[in-house]
Scaffold this active site. Sequence first.
Site, PDB file in Angstrom:
ATOM      1  N   CYS A  56     -38.713  38.972 101.430  1.00 28.38           N
ATOM      2  CA  CYS A  56     -38.867  39.948 102.509  1.00 28.38           C
ATOM      3  C   CYS A  56     -37.583  40.731 102.726  1.00 28.38           C
ATOM      4  O   CYS A  56     -36.477  40.191 102.665  1.00 28.38           O
ATOM      5  CB  CYS A  56     -39.224  39.234 103.819  1.00 28.38           C
ATOM      6  SG  CYS A  56     -40.924  38.686 103.923  1.00 28.38           S
ATOM      7  N   ARG A 108     -48.267  35.346 102.213  1.00 26.83           N
ATOM      8  CA  ARG A 108     -47.155  34.501 101.774  1.00 26.83           C
ATOM      9  C   ARG A 108     -46.973  33.290 102.684  1.00 26.83           C
ATOM     10  O   ARG A 108     -46.423  32.272 102.254  1.00 26.83           O
ATOM     11  CB  ARG A 108     -45.844  35.299 101.737  1.00 26.83           C
ATOM     12  CG  ARG A 108     -45.743  36.287 100.583  1.00 26.83           C
ATOM     13  CD  ARG A 108     -44.354  36.929 100.524  1.00 26.83           C
ATOM     14  NE  ARG A 108     -43.339  35.907 100.666  1.00 26.83           N
ATOM     15  CZ  ARG A 108     -42.348  35.944 101.556  1.00 26.83           C
ATOM     16  NH1 ARG A 108     -42.236  36.959 102.381  1.00 26.83           N
ATOM     17  NH2 ARG A 108     -41.466  34.972 101.613  1.00 26.83           N
ATOM     18  N   LYS A 115     -45.146  25.950 105.776  1.00 27.05           N
ATOM     19  CA  LYS A 115     -44.660  26.596 104.552  1.00 27.05           C
ATOM     20  C   LYS A 115     -43.168  26.331 104.366  1.00 27.05           C
ATOM     21  O   LYS A 115     -42.703  25.989 103.271  1.00 27.05           O
ATOM     22  CB  LYS A 115     -44.899  28.108 104.615  1.00 27.05           C
ATOM     23  CG  LYS A 115     -44.366  28.841 103.386  1.00 27.05           C
ATOM     24  CD  LYS A 115     -44.162  30.331 103.621  1.00 27.05           C
ATOM     25  CE  LYS A 115     -42.992  30.635 104.502  1.00 27.05           C
ATOM     26  NZ  LYS A 115     -42.057  31.627 103.986  1.00 27.05           N
ATOM     27  N   ASN A 116     -42.393  26.469 105.446  1.00 28.14           N
ATOM     28  CA  ASN A 116     -40.942  26.350 105.333  1.00 28.14           C
ATOM     29  C   ASN A 116     -40.473  24.915 105.119  1.00 28.14           C
ATOM     30  O   ASN A 116     -39.322  24.688 104.750  1.00 28.14           O
ATOM     31  CB  ASN A 116     -40.255  26.952 106.569  1.00 28.14           C
ATOM     32  CG  ASN A 116     -40.356  28.466 106.595  1.00 28.14           C
ATOM     33  OD1 ASN A 116     -40.621  29.100 105.576  1.00 28.14           O
ATOM     34  ND2 ASN A 116     -40.146  29.060 107.755  1.00 28.14           N
ATOM     35  N   ASP A 122     -38.355  33.644 113.480  1.00 29.18           N
ATOM     36  CA  ASP A 122     -39.688  33.807 112.900  1.00 29.18           C
ATOM     37  C   ASP A 122     -40.777  34.016 113.955  1.00 29.18           C
ATOM     38  O   ASP A 122     -41.932  34.275 113.610  1.00 29.18           O
ATOM     39  CB  ASP A 122     -40.049  32.595 112.032  1.00 29.18           C
ATOM     40  CG  ASP A 122     -39.453  32.690 110.639  1.00 29.18           C
ATOM     41  OD1 ASP A 122     -38.896  33.741 110.298  1.00 29.18           O
ATOM     42  OD2 ASP A 122     -39.560  31.705 109.879  1.00 29.18           O
ATOM     43  N   ASP A 164     -24.019  33.086  99.127  1.00 31.77           N
ATOM     44  CA  ASP A 164     -22.645  32.694  98.813  1.00 31.77           C
ATOM     45  C   ASP A 164     -22.296  31.340  99.427  1.00 31.77           C
ATOM     46  O   ASP A 164     -21.467  30.599  98.893  1.00 31.77           O
ATOM     47  CB  ASP A 164     -21.642  33.766  99.261  1.00 31.77           C
ATOM     48  CG  ASP A 164     -21.716  34.081 100.745  1.00 31.77           C
ATOM     49  OD1 ASP A 164     -22.769  33.820 101.355  1.00 31.77           O
ATOM     50  OD2 ASP A 164     -20.731  34.603 101.289  1.00 31.77           O
ATOM     51  N   LEU A 165     -22.947  30.984 100.548  1.00 30.92           N
ATOM     52  CA  LEU A 165     -22.680  29.677 101.159  1.00 30.92           C
ATOM     53  C   LEU A 165     -23.167  28.543 100.256  1.00 30.92           C
ATOM     54  O   LEU A 165     -22.510  27.509 100.132  1.00 30.92           O
ATOM     55  CB  LEU A 165     -23.359  29.583 102.532  1.00 30.92           C
ATOM     56  CG  LEU A 165     -22.877  30.589 103.587  1.00 30.92           C
ATOM     57  CD1 LEU A 165     -23.738  30.491 104.839  1.00 30.92           C
ATOM     58  CD2 LEU A 165     -21.412  30.363 103.927  1.00 30.92           C
ATOM     59  N   ARG A 202     -29.413  37.800 103.442  1.00 33.37           N
ATOM     60  CA  ARG A 202     -29.426  36.339 103.550  1.00 33.37           C
ATOM     61  C   ARG A 202     -28.595  35.830 102.375  1.00 33.37           C
ATOM     62  O   ARG A 202     -29.120  35.354 101.386  1.00 33.37           O
ATOM     63  CB  ARG A 202     -30.867  35.814 103.515  1.00 33.37           C
ATOM     64  CG  ARG A 202     -31.631  36.173 104.770  1.00 33.37           C
ATOM     65  CD  ARG A 202     -32.975  35.501 104.839  1.00 33.37           C
ATOM     66  NE  ARG A 202     -33.974  36.240 104.106  1.00 33.37           N
ATOM     67  CZ  ARG A 202     -35.278  35.975 104.143  1.00 33.37           C
ATOM     68  NH1 ARG A 202     -35.716  34.982 104.890  1.00 33.37           N
ATOM     69  NH2 ARG A 202     -36.141  36.679 103.457  1.00 33.37           N
TER      70      ARG A 202
END
Length: 422
Positions: free
Chosen positions: A116, A399, A22-23, A307, A124-125, A121
């Site tokens: 989630c 998800r 998924k990621n 994770d 701004d980066l 998280r």
Amino acid sequence: MDYLQIKRVKSLNGQIKISGAKNASLPLIAMTILAKNSVSIKNLPHVADINTLLKLLSNLGAKFNRGDEITTVDTSSLTETKATYDIVKTMRASILVLGPILARFGHCEVSLPGGCAIGQRPIDLHLKALEQMGANIDIKAGYIEASAPNGLKGCEIIFDKITVTGTANIVMAAALAHGVTTITNAAREPEVVQLCEILNANGVEINGIGTAVLTIQGTSGKLINIEEFSVIPDRIEAGTYLCAGAITRSELTLTSVNAKHLSAVLSKLEEMGSTFTITPDTITIHPSKIIKPVKIVTQEYPAFPTDMQAQFLALATQANGTSIIEERLFENRFMHVSELQRMGADISLNGHVATVNGKSKLSGTDVMATDLRASSALVLAGLVADGTTDVHRIYHLDRGYDSLEKKLQNVGADIKRLKEQQ
């Protein structure tokens, strides 16, 4: 709303095929915004987050055809550049469209993301890096408004903190930028590596792939032709099923898996007593009758993944002794602890450190999934708990896990999906 009902089984046995990651899939779908052709993607997992991102692209004007084996995504008809709140609120990874849309069209509006509730998280980066590349950015009424009328310009970017989605976003932005972009302190996750490898194979020169310093030669706004590719196996799904084997003391074989992506997870399972037989695309776990306690600190890849923290915490409840699990990446990622305690787990929390005293006799009860990985931890606990465990709010689970209950049923688990009573 669905829930999972789980009853204890003596052991599991058989094979589980691991789905696409998924990621990895999410940035790769966003990457199709950079393509001038219809892109064919193999091994996309059938999970809710993928459907959400495909729907987002469809709302922007793209076309897609979702097949069992191959999904085609055609963004050549993409005209809309506003990613609206109603979709973005359900998934933080929607922010991945920011870089490629801005790079392609020179302007976009993207809602601030949801997802989630595991902690801050900050994006701004991402925004700081895009500003360094020449973008004008405003936050208005919950939307990021970004413009770069003359295109993005390559520059040197140093991330203050390693960010996986930030690295992916800026790599995609840099792919169409003018000149060379250097990203220092880049994420090294396999999912980022695959994104870079595919871009590099399709006309965007990227050096340093797999290292903390990436150098990207932009195409000066020219869209690229992307050949068919296959998504890498999901290392977190694989790790979860390895934990299922360990906690039930069952020999399981995972197929379509890459053990090289699981080094930290396999190392910790070995510390807890398991051994493995590994081939280029299979892993068989030979669990120990006695589970040993473990010390874990979550960090960025290649260290132990956040994770997998919840799943190992569930496993640690069955260890003979005290395990220490330290969460360094997300401040709210111990919400599953209270649910495991309801099942009888002896866990104490002190800030970002959980102390797990095993071996706990777990009892089935009603528990609630609070985020994606917490839900899989509750499933693992349910496999060894006396009585019946009902895991509610499994939309979190859906998800990120493709057919979890079916895969577990196929190896002998007593697990079924039921509808909540109205």
